[in-house]
Write a protein that holds these residues in place. Structure first.
Motif, PDB file in Angstrom:
ATOM      1  N   LEU A   2       0.812  -1.211   0.000  1.00 35.23           N
ATOM      2  CA  LEU A   2       0.000   0.000   0.000  1.00 35.23           C
ATOM      3  C   LEU A   2       0.850   1.269   0.000  1.00 35.23           C
ATOM      4  O   LEU A   2       0.379   2.344   0.339  1.00 35.23           O
ATOM      5  N   GLU A   3       2.105   1.142  -0.413  1.00 32.87           N
ATOM      6  CA  GLU A   3       2.970   2.320  -0.463  1.00 32.87           C
ATOM      7  C   GLU A   3       2.630   3.159  -1.695  1.00 32.87           C
ATOM      8  O   GLU A   3       2.501   2.651  -2.801  1.00 32.87           O
ATOM      9  N   LEU A   4       2.489   4.445  -1.482  1.00 33.65           N
ATOM     10  CA  LEU A   4       2.231   5.389  -2.568  1.00 33.65           C
ATOM     11  C   LEU A   4       3.525   5.546  -3.363  1.00 33.65           C
ATOM     12  O   LEU A   4       4.546   5.984  -2.827  1.00 33.65           O
ATOM     13  N   THR A   5       3.505   5.153  -4.637  1.00 29.04           N
ATOM     14  CA  THR A   5       4.717   5.172  -5.450  1.00 29.04           C
ATOM     15  C   THR A   5       4.639   6.127  -6.632  1.00 29.04           C
ATOM     16  O   THR A   5       5.613   6.276  -7.352  1.00 29.04           O
ATOM     17  N   HIS A   6       3.515   6.782  -6.820  1.00 33.93           N
ATOM     18  CA  HIS A   6       3.361   7.715  -7.939  1.00 33.93           C
ATOM     19  C   HIS A   6       4.330   8.885  -7.757  1.00 33.93           C
ATOM     20  O   HIS A   6       4.395   9.481  -6.677  1.00 33.93           O
ATOM     21  N   PRO A   7       5.101   9.235  -8.799  1.00 30.56           N
ATOM     22  CA  PRO A   7       6.117  10.275  -8.644  1.00 30.56           C
ATOM     23  C   PRO A   7       5.561  11.664  -8.316  1.00 30.56           C
ATOM     24  O   PRO A   7       6.243  12.452  -7.644  1.00 30.56           O
ATOM     25  N   GLY A   8       4.346  11.970  -8.744  1.00 28.70           N
ATOM     26  CA  GLY A   8       3.772  13.292  -8.451  1.00 28.70           C
ATOM     27  C   GLY A   8       3.637  13.554  -6.960  1.00 28.70           C
ATOM     28  O   GLY A   8       4.243  14.492  -6.430  1.00 28.70           O
ATOM     29  N   PRO A   9       2.863  12.746  -6.251  1.00 27.69           N
ATOM     30  CA  PRO A   9       2.716  12.954  -4.811  1.00 27.69           C
ATOM     31  C   PRO A   9       4.028  12.782  -4.039  1.00 27.69           C
ATOM     32  O   PRO A   9       4.279  13.495  -3.076  1.00 27.69           O
ATOM     33  N   ILE A  10       4.885  11.862  -4.484  1.00 26.46           N
ATOM     34  CA  ILE A  10       6.149  11.650  -3.791  1.00 26.46           C
ATOM     35  C   ILE A  10       7.019  12.903  -3.861  1.00 26.46           C
ATOM     36  O   ILE A  10       7.726  13.228  -2.912  1.00 26.46           O
ATOM     37  N   SER A  11       6.926  13.632  -4.975  1.00 31.72           N
ATOM     38  CA  SER A  11       7.746  14.842  -5.111  1.00 31.72           C
ATOM     39  C   SER A  11       7.333  15.915  -4.103  1.00 31.72           C
ATOM     40  O   SER A  11       8.127  16.770  -3.740  1.00 31.72           O
ATOM     41  N   VAL A  12       6.088  15.841  -3.620  1.00 27.33           N
ATOM     42  CA  VAL A  12       5.594  16.806  -2.637  1.00 27.33           C
ATOM     43  C   VAL A  12       5.662  16.245  -1.220  1.00 27.33           C
ATOM     44  O   VAL A  12       6.108  16.919  -0.294  1.00 27.33           O
ATOM     45  N   LEU A  13       5.231  15.003  -1.056  1.00 24.95           N
ATOM     46  CA  LEU A  13       5.112  14.395   0.271  1.00 24.95           C
ATOM     47  C   LEU A  13       6.361  13.660   0.725  1.00 24.95           C
ATOM     48  O   LEU A  13       6.537  13.427   1.920  1.00 24.95           O
ATOM     49  N   GLY A  14       7.183  13.240  -0.214  1.00 26.31           N
ATOM     50  CA  GLY A  14       8.338  12.430   0.116  1.00 26.31           C
ATOM     51  C   GLY A  14       7.997  10.944   0.045  1.00 26.31           C
ATOM     52  O   GLY A  14       6.825  10.569  -0.044  1.00 26.31           O
ATOM     53  N   PRO A  15       9.005  10.090   0.075  1.00 25.53           N
ATOM     54  CA  PRO A  15       8.781   8.645  -0.049  1.00 25.53           C
ATOM     55  C   PRO A  15       8.234   8.030   1.237  1.00 25.53           C
ATOM     56  O   PRO A  15       8.250   8.649   2.295  1.00 25.53           O
ATOM     57  N   GLY A  16       7.762   6.790   1.100  1.00 27.12           N
ATOM     58  CA  GLY A  16       7.320   6.036   2.271  1.00 27.12           C
ATOM     59  C   GLY A  16       5.927   6.379   2.744  1.00 27.12           C
ATOM     60  O   GLY A  16       5.572   6.057   3.876  1.00 27.12           O
ATOM     61  N   ARG A  17       5.141   7.008   1.898  1.00 27.22           N
ATOM     62  CA  ARG A  17       3.768   7.369   2.286  1.00 27.22           C
ATOM     63  C   ARG A  17       2.809   6.227   1.964  1.00 27.22           C
ATOM     64  O   ARG A  17       2.992   5.466   1.030  1.00 27.22           O
ATOM     65  N   CYS A  18       1.772   6.148   2.745  1.00 26.37           N
ATOM     66  CA  CYS A  18       0.760   5.116   2.592  1.00 26.37           C
ATOM     67  C   CYS A  18      -0.380   5.629   1.721  1.00 26.37           C
ATOM     68  O   CYS A  18      -0.758   6.792   1.788  1.00 26.37           O
ATOM     69  N   LYS A  19      -0.922   4.729   0.903  1.00 25.76           N
ATOM     70  CA  LYS A  19      -2.102   5.070   0.122  1.00 25.76           C
ATOM     71  C   LYS A  19      -3.284   5.252   1.068  1.00 25.76           C
ATOM     72  O   LYS A  19      -3.302   4.728   2.180  1.00 25.76           O
ATOM     73  N   ARG A  20      -4.288   5.987   0.617  1.00 25.55           N
ATOM     74  CA  ARG A  20      -5.521   6.182   1.394  1.00 25.55           C
ATOM     75  C   ARG A  20      -6.344   4.899   1.276  1.00 25.55           C
ATOM     76  O   ARG A  20      -6.729   4.502   0.190  1.00 25.55           O
ATOM     77  N   PHE A  21      -6.573   4.242   2.414  1.00 20.78           N
ATOM     78  CA  PHE A  21      -7.296   2.971   2.360  1.00 20.78           C
ATOM     79  C   PHE A  21      -8.092   2.738   3.643  1.00 20.78           C
ATOM     80  O   PHE A  21      -7.883   3.390   4.661  1.00 20.78           O
ATOM     81  N   ALA A  22      -9.001   1.788   3.561  1.00 25.39           N
ATOM     82  CA  ALA A  22      -9.726   1.284   4.724  1.00 25.39           C
ATOM     83  C   ALA A  22      -9.628  -0.239   4.673  1.00 25.39           C
ATOM     84  O   ALA A  22      -9.616  -0.835   3.594  1.00 25.39           O
ATOM     85  N   MET A  23      -9.542  -0.844   5.840  1.00 24.87           N
ATOM     86  CA  MET A  23      -9.388  -2.286   5.900  1.00 24.87           C
ATOM     87  C   MET A  23     -10.379  -2.859   6.911  1.00 24.87           C
ATOM     88  O   MET A  23     -10.562  -2.318   7.990  1.00 24.87           O
ATOM     89  N   HIS A  24     -10.995  -3.950   6.542  1.00 20.51           N
ATOM     90  CA  HIS A  24     -11.892  -4.679   7.435  1.00 20.51           C
ATOM     91  C   HIS A  24     -11.150  -5.940   7.880  1.00 20.51           C
ATOM     92  O   HIS A  24     -10.810  -6.785   7.050  1.00 20.51           O
ATOM     93  N   VAL A  25     -10.877  -6.029   9.176  1.00 22.04           N
ATOM     94  CA  VAL A  25     -10.130  -7.151   9.735  1.00 22.04           C
ATOM     95  C   VAL A  25     -10.976  -7.809  10.814  1.00 22.04           C
ATOM     96  O   VAL A  25     -11.515  -7.139  11.687  1.00 22.04           O
ATOM     97  N   VAL A  26     -11.093  -9.118  10.741  1.00 23.79           N
ATOM     98  CA  VAL A  26     -11.853  -9.883  11.732  1.00 23.79           C
ATOM     99  C   VAL A  26     -10.932 -10.946  12.319  1.00 23.79           C
ATOM    100  O   VAL A  26     -10.406 -11.785  11.578  1.00 23.79           O
ATOM    101  N   ASP A  27     -10.719 -10.882  13.620  1.00 26.85           N
ATOM    102  CA  ASP A  27      -9.876 -11.857  14.322  1.00 26.85           C
ATOM    103  C   ASP A  27      -8.518 -12.018  13.634  1.00 26.85           C
ATOM    104  O   ASP A  27      -8.010 -13.132  13.475  1.00 26.85           O
ATOM    105  N   GLY A  28      -7.934 -10.905  13.210  1.00 27.55           N
ATOM    106  CA  GLY A  28      -6.614 -10.925  12.597  1.00 27.55           C
ATOM    107  C   GLY A  28      -6.583 -11.330  11.134  1.00 27.55           C
ATOM    108  O   GLY A  28      -5.513 -11.430  10.546  1.00 27.55           O
ATOM    109  N   VAL A  29      -7.737 -11.562  10.538  1.00 29.21           N
ATOM    110  CA  VAL A  29      -7.815 -11.953   9.132  1.00 29.21           C
ATOM    111  C   VAL A  29      -8.355 -10.772   8.322  1.00 29.21           C
ATOM    112  O   VAL A  29      -9.420 -10.234   8.643  1.00 29.21           O
ATOM    113  N   ILE A  30      -7.627 -10.386   7.283  1.00 32.30           N
ATOM    114  CA  ILE A  30      -8.073  -9.285   6.431  1.00 32.30           C
ATOM    115  C   ILE A  30      -9.221  -9.779   5.555  1.00 32.30           C
ATOM    116  O   ILE A  30      -9.048 -10.683   4.739  1.00 32.30           O
TER     117      ILE A  30
END
Length: 90
Positions: free
Chosen positions: A31-59
């Protein structure tokens, strides 16, 4: 993260806010944001915008808000909002 949860009025609810300061989980989930446009502003290692549903440790579902024209999901982040992830729950 607790202060963010409090500001969102979700502290002490079923929601968990997790920090990932070294992007270890972000990379493991691909889920790492790798697009060069946002990275040029935000820097590397940023996470994509997401939501996750996890039940008892299972995605059960991962919704990512991104398109080719909107790699950060800034213009349409509906997939990662509550209604978007709740639509995947049964």
């Amino acid at each position: 993260m607790m202060n963010w949860a409090k500001s969102q009025k979700s502290a002490l609810t079923m929601l968990n806010f997790l920090g990932d300061p070294n992007s270890e989980l972000t990379r493991a989930l691909d889920l790492e944001l790798t697009h060069p446009g946002p990275i040029s502003v935000l820097g590397p290692g940023r996470c994509k915008r997401f939501a996750m549903h996890v039940v008892d440790g299972v995605i059960e579902a991962v919704n990512v808000s991104e398109t080719e024209d909107d790699p950060t999901g800034e213009n349409d982040h509906s997939n990662s909002l509550a209604d978007g992830i709740m639509a995947t729950m049964k």
